[in-house]
Design an enzyme around this catalytic site. Structure first.
Site, PDB file in Angstrom:
ATOM      1  N   ASP A 146       0.955  -0.991  -0.126  1.00 40.92           N
ATOM      2  CA  ASP A 146       0.028   0.097   0.083  1.00 40.92           C
ATOM      3  C   ASP A 146       0.724   1.311   0.029  1.00 40.92           C
ATOM      4  O   ASP A 146       2.102   1.334   0.420  1.00 40.92           O
ATOM      5  CB  ASP A 146      -1.096  -0.128   1.311  1.00 40.92           C
ATOM      6  CG  ASP A 146      -2.269   0.997   1.108  1.00 40.92           C
ATOM      7  OD1 ASP A 146      -2.362   1.300  -0.019  1.00 40.92           O
ATOM      8  OD2 ASP A 146      -2.709   1.279   2.216  1.00 40.92           O
ATOM      9  N   GLY A 147       0.309   2.221  -0.712  1.00 40.86           N
ATOM     10  CA  GLY A 147       0.815   3.568  -0.460  1.00 40.86           C
ATOM     11  C   GLY A 147       1.550   4.032  -1.647  1.00 40.86           C
ATOM     12  O   GLY A 147       2.371   5.252  -1.765  1.00 40.86           O
ATOM     13  N   GLY A 174      -0.063   5.312  -4.326  1.00 42.38           N
ATOM     14  CA  GLY A 174      -0.443   6.579  -4.881  1.00 42.38           C
ATOM     15  C   GLY A 174      -0.021   7.660  -3.910  1.00 42.38           C
ATOM     16  O   GLY A 174       0.296   8.921  -4.679  1.00 42.38           O
ATOM     17  N   ARG A 175       0.128   7.521  -2.890  1.00 37.43           N
ATOM     18  CA  ARG A 175       0.794   8.728  -1.987  1.00 37.43           C
ATOM     19  C   ARG A 175       2.108   8.923  -2.304  1.00 37.43           C
ATOM     20  O   ARG A 175       2.711  10.216  -2.420  1.00 37.43           O
ATOM     21  CB  ARG A 175       0.450   8.407  -0.345  1.00 37.43           C
ATOM     22  CG  ARG A 175      -1.047   8.936   0.161  1.00 37.43           C
ATOM     23  CD  ARG A 175      -1.077   8.126   1.335  1.00 37.43           C
ATOM     24  NE  ARG A 175      -1.456   6.676   1.084  1.00 37.43           N
ATOM     25  CZ  ARG A 175      -1.363   5.658   2.191  1.00 37.43           C
ATOM     26  NH1 ARG A 175      -0.961   5.867   3.504  1.00 37.43           N
ATOM     27  NH2 ARG A 175      -1.774   4.503   1.889  1.00 37.43           N
ATOM     28  N   HIS A 186       2.661   3.217  -8.787  1.00 37.86           N
ATOM     29  CA  HIS A 186       2.529   1.794  -9.173  1.00 37.86           C
ATOM     30  C   HIS A 186       3.883   1.066  -9.703  1.00 37.86           C
ATOM     31  O   HIS A 186       4.399   0.139  -9.607  1.00 37.86           O
ATOM     32  CB  HIS A 186       1.446   1.410  -9.894  1.00 37.86           C
ATOM     33  CG  HIS A 186      -0.069   1.752  -9.129  1.00 37.86           C
ATOM     34  ND1 HIS A 186      -0.226   1.384  -8.039  1.00 37.86           N
ATOM     35  CD2 HIS A 186      -1.190   2.253  -9.688  1.00 37.86           C
ATOM     36  CE1 HIS A 186      -1.509   1.888  -7.443  1.00 37.86           C
ATOM     37  NE2 HIS A 186      -2.120   2.699  -8.773  1.00 37.86           N
ATOM     38  N   SER A 237      -7.466  -5.540  -5.661  1.00 39.96           N
ATOM     39  CA  SER A 237      -8.352  -6.218  -4.932  1.00 39.96           C
ATOM     40  C   SER A 237      -9.785  -5.861  -5.911  1.00 39.96           C
ATOM     41  O   SER A 237      -9.934  -5.338  -7.010  1.00 39.96           O
ATOM     42  CB  SER A 237      -8.709  -5.268  -3.630  1.00 39.96           C
ATOM     43  OG  SER A 237      -9.107  -4.061  -4.119  1.00 39.96           O
ATOM     44  N   ASN A 292     -10.761  -2.525  -6.105  1.00 44.38           N
ATOM     45  CA  ASN A 292     -10.155  -1.812  -7.009  1.00 44.38           C
ATOM     46  C   ASN A 292     -10.606  -1.281  -8.341  1.00 44.38           C
ATOM     47  O   ASN A 292     -10.201  -0.514  -9.025  1.00 44.38           O
ATOM     48  CB  ASN A 292      -8.569  -2.299  -7.173  1.00 44.38           C
ATOM     49  CG  ASN A 292      -7.775  -1.853  -5.965  1.00 44.38           C
ATOM     50  OD1 ASN A 292      -6.642  -2.881  -5.579  1.00 44.38           O
ATOM     51  ND2 ASN A 292      -7.833  -1.134  -5.134  1.00 44.38           N
ATOM     52  N   TRP A 293     -11.580  -2.377  -8.680  1.00 42.95           N
ATOM     53  CA  TRP A 293     -12.405  -2.156 -10.055  1.00 42.95           C
ATOM     54  C   TRP A 293     -13.048  -0.775 -10.049  1.00 42.95           C
ATOM     55  O   TRP A 293     -13.543  -0.301 -11.090  1.00 42.95           O
ATOM     56  CB  TRP A 293     -13.323  -3.280 -10.038  1.00 42.95           C
ATOM     57  CG  TRP A 293     -12.694  -4.613 -10.374  1.00 42.95           C
ATOM     58  CD1 TRP A 293     -12.676  -5.976  -9.653  1.00 42.95           C
ATOM     59  CD2 TRP A 293     -11.830  -4.835 -11.682  1.00 42.95           C
ATOM     60  NE1 TRP A 293     -12.091  -6.726 -10.338  1.00 42.95           N
ATOM     61  CE2 TRP A 293     -11.180  -6.133 -11.813  1.00 42.95           C
ATOM     62  CE3 TRP A 293     -11.300  -4.132 -12.779  1.00 42.95           C
ATOM     63  CZ2 TRP A 293     -10.571  -6.817 -12.703  1.00 42.95           C
ATOM     64  CZ3 TRP A 293     -10.655  -4.589 -13.822  1.00 42.95           C
ATOM     65  CH2 TRP A 293     -10.230  -6.062 -13.683  1.00 42.95           C
ATOM     66  N   SER A 306      -8.309  -5.078   4.921  1.00 40.48           N
ATOM     67  CA  SER A 306      -8.771  -4.803   3.862  1.00 40.48           C
ATOM     68  C   SER A 306      -9.515  -5.909   2.934  1.00 40.48           C
ATOM     69  O   SER A 306      -8.996  -5.983   1.505  1.00 40.48           O
ATOM     70  CB  SER A 306      -7.875  -3.875   2.614  1.00 40.48           C
ATOM     71  OG  SER A 306      -7.562  -2.698   3.485  1.00 40.48           O
TER      72      SER A 306
HETATM   73  C1  FPP Z   1      -1.861  -0.037  -3.509  1.00 37.57           C
HETATM   74  O1  FPP Z   1      -1.568   1.471  -3.536  1.00 37.57           O
HETATM   75  C2  FPP Z   1      -1.225  -0.599  -4.545  1.00 37.57           C
HETATM   76  C3  FPP Z   1      -1.922  -1.101  -5.665  1.00 37.57           C
HETATM   77  C4  FPP Z   1      -3.494  -1.242  -5.640  1.00 37.57           C
HETATM   78  C5  FPP Z   1      -1.197  -1.838  -6.911  1.00 37.57           C
HETATM   79  C6  FPP Z   1      -0.050  -2.861  -6.628  1.00 37.57           C
HETATM   80  C7  FPP Z   1       0.547  -3.176  -7.526  1.00 37.57           C
HETATM   81  C8  FPP Z   1       2.035  -3.005  -7.827  1.00 37.57           C
HETATM   82  C9  FPP Z   1       3.042  -2.584  -6.947  1.00 37.57           C
HETATM   83  C10 FPP Z   1       2.355  -3.464  -9.485  1.00 37.57           C
HETATM   84  C11 FPP Z   1       2.991  -4.833  -8.996  1.00 37.57           C
HETATM   85  C12 FPP Z   1       3.212  -5.704  -9.907  1.00 37.57           C
HETATM   86  C13 FPP Z   1       3.220  -7.037  -9.781  1.00 37.57           C
HETATM   87  C14 FPP Z   1       3.483  -7.976 -11.050  1.00 37.57           C
HETATM   88  C15 FPP Z   1       2.486  -7.919  -8.332  1.00 37.57           C
HETATM   89  P1  FPP Z   1      -2.563   2.576  -3.625  1.00 37.57           P
HETATM   90  O2  FPP Z   1      -2.718   2.977  -4.891  1.00 37.57           O
HETATM   91  O3  FPP Z   1      -3.580   2.011  -2.825  1.00 37.57           O
HETATM   92  O4  FPP Z   1      -1.816   3.584  -2.757  1.00 37.57           O
HETATM   93  P2  FPP Z   1      -2.367   4.793  -1.881  1.00 37.57           P
HETATM   94  O5  FPP Z   1      -3.006   4.202  -0.772  1.00 37.57           O
HETATM   95  O6  FPP Z   1      -1.272   5.656  -1.356  1.00 37.57           O
HETATM   96  O7  FPP Z   1      -3.613   5.489  -2.485  1.00 37.57           O
END
Ligand code: FPP
Length: 256
Positions: free
Chosen positions: A22-23, A25-26, A39, A67, A70-71, A200
């Site tokens: 997680d994290g 986006g931030r 990502h 998840s 996430n859709w 989650s």
């Molecule tokens: C959560 O961060 C991360 C995800 C929803 C995607 C994770 C995917 C990758 C790191 C690509 C990896 C590739 C493979 C092959 C496994 P968030 O977007 O929820 O971040 P935030 O909470 O800061 O908004």
């Protein structure tokens, strides 16, 4: 900086580590970039974590990559994330084979875009014979979805009079979960990055007795040293499984 790797007891490694990455986006936002940049940067953390776990001798790593919830994200982000997954999985298949790592996936895989689903299956087939470690990707995954699927299949067995409701055991139930079907033991350690204290909808049944480790590190910054620290921290805990501390100490003395 403490070198946690040297402090790890290799005889007490968790067999299975599950990670909520997680994290992203931030991390990107802090740099004034689009979320997808986060990502993309998270892929390095995936590589480092997988490599570090395999080198230590961990047998299973499960990564929560996408998840069911996430859709609901903006279409632009979903499309970019799916493309990233397709590209990464294809690109990394050789490295997985070079390192004897098997790839498997759990979740509602049929809901993935066709190219993603096909590439994933290709990599799964290409790495199926590897034995050193299994990398489990949770994709379009939600624990409640998985539990409901198991319930429906058991209900069907009951309807067909193949099993009596009063005879259904915990073991029977978990046998219907994809983790058991794939031979994946329950994780002993669950890591979540980014300072959020939530599960989650991830592996709810399987983490009944897992040790939970939360770190403020954002996923794209997660490196081998962070994994070593989490494992070291796990090894400092006393896993009692509902028993008393005295019982646990007595059992471990008897085993020596
Ligand atoms: C959560 O961060 C991360 C995800 C929803 C995607 C994770 C995917 C990758 C790191 C690509 C990896 C590739 C493979 C092959 C496994 P968030 O977007 O929820 O971040 P935030 O909470 O800061 O908004």
């Amino acid at each position: 900086m403490t070198d946690f790797k040297d402090k790890i007891d290799l005889n007490k490694l968790p067999q299975h580590i599950a990670i909520i990455m997680d994290g992203n986006g931030r991390w990107a936002k802090k740099r004034g970039k689009l979320r997808i940049f986060g990502h993309e940067s998270g892929v390095k953390a995936v590589r480092e974590t997988t490599e570090a776990a395999a080198e230590l001798g961990v047998k299973f790593i499960t990564l929560f990559a996408f998840s069911t919830e996430n859709w609901d994200r903006p279409k632009f982000e979903i499309d970019a994330l799916m493309q990233l997954l397709v590209n990464t999985i294809s690109k990394e298949t050789k490295t997985l084979n070079d390192n004897n790592i098997k790839l498997v996936a759990i979740g509602d895989l049929k809901s993935l875009p066709k190219d993603c689903y096909q590439n994933l299956n290709k990599s799964i087939e290409n790495t199926a014979k590897n034995t050193r470690m299994t990398l489990v990707l949770a994709l379009s995954y939600s624990s409640k979805w998985e539990i409901m699927e198991a319930v429906k299949r058991i209900a069907k067995k009951v309807k067909e009079e193949q099993i009596l409701p009063e005879n259904i055991t915990q073991k029977d139930f978990s046998d219907y979960l994809p983790t058991s079907i794939l031979g994946i033991p329950d994780p002993e350690l669950l890591i979540r990055t980014s300072g959020e204290y939530r599960i989650s909808n991830f592996l709810l049944w399987q983490i009944a007795y897992a040790e939970l480790y939360f770190t403020p590190t954002l996923w794209p910054d997660f490196r081998k040293e962070n994994l070593y620290e989490a494992i070291f921290n796990y090894q400092t805990r006393e896993r009692r499984f509902g028993k008393t501390s005295e019982q646990i100490k007595q059992n471990s003395n008897e085993q020596i």
